[in-house]
Design a protein around this motif. Sequence first.
Motif, PDB file in Angstrom:
ATOM      1  N   ASP A 207       0.815  -1.222   0.000  1.00  0.00           N
ATOM      2  CA  ASP A 207       0.000   0.000   0.000  1.00  0.00           C
ATOM      3  C   ASP A 207       0.844   1.265   0.000  1.00  0.00           C
ATOM      4  OD1 ASP A 207      -2.420  -1.216  -0.151  1.00  0.00           O
ATOM      5  OD2 ASP A 207      -3.111  -0.701   1.851  1.00  0.00           O
ATOM      6  N   ASN A 208       2.135   1.122   0.238  1.00  0.00           N
ATOM      7  CA  ASN A 208       3.008   2.289   0.305  1.00  0.00           C
ATOM      8  C   ASN A 208       2.996   3.037  -1.028  1.00  0.00           C
ATOM      9  OD1 ASN A 208       4.831   3.998   1.532  1.00  0.00           O
ATOM     10  ND2 ASN A 208       6.616   2.767   0.991  1.00  0.00           N
ATOM     11  N   PHE A 209       2.889   4.369  -0.983  1.00  0.00           N
ATOM     12  CA  PHE A 209       2.787   5.226  -2.160  1.00  0.00           C
ATOM     13  C   PHE A 209       1.531   4.925  -2.980  1.00  0.00           C
ATOM     14  CE2 PHE A 209       7.568   5.337  -1.702  1.00  0.00           C
ATOM     15  CZ  PHE A 209       7.591   6.617  -1.183  1.00  0.00           C
ATOM     16  N   ASN A 210       0.504   4.454  -2.310  1.00  0.00           N
ATOM     17  CA  ASN A 210      -0.756   4.168  -2.975  1.00  0.00           C
ATOM     18  C   ASN A 210      -1.896   4.876  -2.255  1.00  0.00           C
ATOM     19  OD1 ASN A 210       0.287   2.408  -4.957  1.00  0.00           O
ATOM     20  ND2 ASN A 210       0.220   0.688  -3.545  1.00  0.00           N
ATOM     21  N   PHE A 211      -3.021   4.960  -2.910  1.00  0.00           N
ATOM     22  CA  PHE A 211      -4.269   5.424  -2.305  1.00  0.00           C
ATOM     23  C   PHE A 211      -5.383   4.704  -3.016  1.00  0.00           C
ATOM     24  CE2 PHE A 211      -7.701   8.277  -1.124  1.00  0.00           C
ATOM     25  CZ  PHE A 211      -7.355   8.625   0.181  1.00  0.00           C
ATOM     26  N   ASP A 644       2.445  10.514   3.157  1.00  0.00           N
ATOM     27  CA  ASP A 644       2.791   9.752   1.961  1.00  0.00           C
ATOM     28  C   ASP A 644       2.330  10.541   0.740  1.00  0.00           C
ATOM     29  OD1 ASP A 644       3.766   7.699   0.425  1.00  0.00           O
ATOM     30  OD2 ASP A 644       2.433   6.158   1.213  1.00  0.00           O
ATOM     31  N   SER A 645       2.560   9.969  -0.423  1.00  0.00           N
ATOM     32  CA  SER A 645       2.011  10.464  -1.676  1.00  0.00           C
ATOM     33  C   SER A 645       1.846   9.255  -2.577  1.00  0.00           C
ATOM     34  CB  SER A 645       2.936  11.514  -2.308  1.00  0.00           C
ATOM     35  OG  SER A 645       4.242  11.000  -2.479  1.00  0.00           O
ATOM     36  N   THR A 646       1.272   9.443  -3.754  1.00  0.00           N
ATOM     37  CA  THR A 646       1.014   8.312  -4.636  1.00  0.00           C
ATOM     38  C   THR A 646       2.214   8.021  -5.531  1.00  0.00           C
ATOM     39  OG1 THR A 646       0.086   9.715  -6.363  1.00  0.00           O
ATOM     40  CG2 THR A 646      -1.434   8.898  -4.672  1.00  0.00           C
ATOM     41  N   VAL A 647       2.196   6.857  -6.162  1.00  0.00           N
ATOM     42  CA  VAL A 647       3.272   6.491  -7.077  1.00  0.00           C
ATOM     43  C   VAL A 647       3.401   7.524  -8.193  1.00  0.00           C
ATOM     44  CG1 VAL A 647       3.949   4.839  -8.847  1.00  0.00           C
ATOM     45  CG2 VAL A 647       3.267   4.018  -6.612  1.00  0.00           C
ATOM     46  N   LEU A 648       2.271   7.982  -8.723  1.00  0.00           N
ATOM     47  CA  LEU A 648       2.317   8.981  -9.779  1.00  0.00           C
ATOM     48  C   LEU A 648       2.992  10.264  -9.309  1.00  0.00           C
ATOM     49  CD1 LEU A 648      -1.258   8.624 -11.345  1.00  0.00           C
ATOM     50  CD2 LEU A 648       0.910   7.899 -12.356  1.00  0.00           C
TER      51      LEU A 648
END
Length: 691
Positions: A207-211, A644-648
């Motif tokens: 889930d890291n860098f995900n939402f 955190d933030s997203t992969v994008l």
Amino acid sequence: MRHLALAASTAVLALAALPSSAQAGEGMWTFDNFPIARVNAALGTAIDQAWLDRVQRSSVKFGGCSAGVVSGEGLVLTNNHCVASCVAQLSTPAINYAETGFTPATREEELRCPGASAEILMDITDVTERMHAAGRGLTGQAFNRARDAEAAAIEAEYCADQPERRCQVVSLYRGGQFKLYSYRRYTDVRLAFAPEDRAATFGGDLDNFNFPRFAIDAAFIRLYEDGKPVETPTHFTWNPNRPTAGEPVFVSGSPGSTQRLLTMDQLLTVRDVMLPLDQLIMSELRGRMIRFGAESDENAFIVMDPLVGLENSYKRGIGRMKALIDADFMASKAEQEADFRARSTDWLAAHTAAGGADPWATLSAVQEDVRRLYPAYTLVVARSGGGSTLYAWAEALVRAAQEREKPSAERLPEYGDGRLAGLESRLLADRPVYADLEQVRMEWWLSKTREWLTVDDPRVRELLGRESPEGLSERLISGTTLADPAVRKALWEGGLPAIMASDDPLIRYVLSIQGVTRAVRAEWEDTVEAPTAQASEDLAAARFAAYGDSVYPDATGTLRLTWGRIEGWTYQGTTVEPFTTFGGLWDRATGAPPFDVAPKLLAARNRIDPNAVLNMSVSTDTIGGSSGSPAINARGEIIGANFDSTVLTQRNAYGYDPKVNRSVIVTTGAITVALRDVYGMDGLLAELGVE
């Protein structure tokens, strides 16, 4: 409506074509050049300078993270992953606070984080003219040394004989400006609350860098002085209410580093040389750490925190690599550079007529040297010791002893008089080290250095002698006594005579390789850093001429303010909503790692409103180092903490896209639920003003 778990992307991102017109939410702005009028017009807010001043004095730099003061008694909110090292250092295999949570019933039970410090920015002073004048007419090492000496002199002038202050000369716009940042520094930082690690890291690396995310990645520390909590009358007001979609949000923190002002030639070097090397060697270290943790429960405990940090860095690198191999993304960067060059024609003509060099040509030419020298520099200097704490202590002791023999202005900059107090505090802190993991790191470093530079490289021969990476690292780590803070203290206070007389094998080894490590560093600074700094300074002048003050500087680990709204996004036909709830957490849980709910949190399920908001996505402009940053509303109330933030969003290092760049925030409402319904932290709730 289905959710999107962002795991990979070949997205076509449309960035702002012109740096002269920053899009909504774009920019990690310094507090002395925040575009108040532009932001108020975009968001419909009414913030003013007094609002900015309160936010600045309530924001905290905490190690490599950010944080916010939330009470008048030194209480500070940050992320759980920002205190993970402290939790690990205070824990033992028998009493593991990562498993149980750290929930002191009284302030007397709050425990000091070894070697930790926290800082609040007090003043920003422009010292550009002094710094530019110091290097004028010089090149190479002379340029570097003159600049370093002037920075040290400025820092000493403003912070001499003030141990509670730290001054730092900061380069902005890659040398276009220099500002002196003056901080109020606190060296007694105590852990006041941390949840169970599984509550803060639910979903793990998947889930890291995900939402969507479902993590209570929050913790509290407290600032102390003279054994008492610090009085902090300027602080954020706690707002535990449910957030609203579309609501304006500001994030105040210390983002680590961006590279948005690099030229295309520089970006290609990052893509072709730097990132591939970094990712390849990190992936092997990750594998070694995973194997180490699988060998025993004790090893799993030891490696937990450093492995999470490494996986964060590795995954961040994946996102950045995706950006630099995205043809459309790179085309947009090329368009921006073309616009910049077109607007700079007159400036360049005048500059070269006055005898100046073309900065684009200079930076293009230096890339050959960057590509040639980077492997040795990153392995022998930047990653020296492989992250071994014992090696880092040995290197600091040896270098400090050698450098302190010189006048402050002639030393390596990190050993100037104004920086010794902080170094001493970190060096002498009583913190646990684990020899087996130290040896893993040293073996990895020595083996990768030999592999990349080759066996026949004379520098490798100097580093290894006739020993193997495994044998040498075992001998050095098993034989050193530097884990004892009393030994480090004696060597620090004894200076060079004590270092030269020491028979500690790690001290003797670091002494023996000083010729190699210093030579590699000197060549990099002379051949790469100095010409890059001089050309970048010229480019900054061209940029100011072309775009005025509508541009913002790259992130440099200094306090910044960014803005946006609570909002989701739509990507490839799928819409991601901006909120997750506790009910969503229960639905996502499977009972098996990494989707197992922390025991105390699971036990409180019936006491928690399933519709209570847990995490939210916000269109603010953040990056590594923004972890723990307070998310605040237009009234200056804290409504969450960035974690955190997203992969994008990982391409945020090179450019911001308002369509998909999102910060991930744990809400104050979720933290309130955890304190009240899960961990029984009534004292903290009362201090926060929550009834």
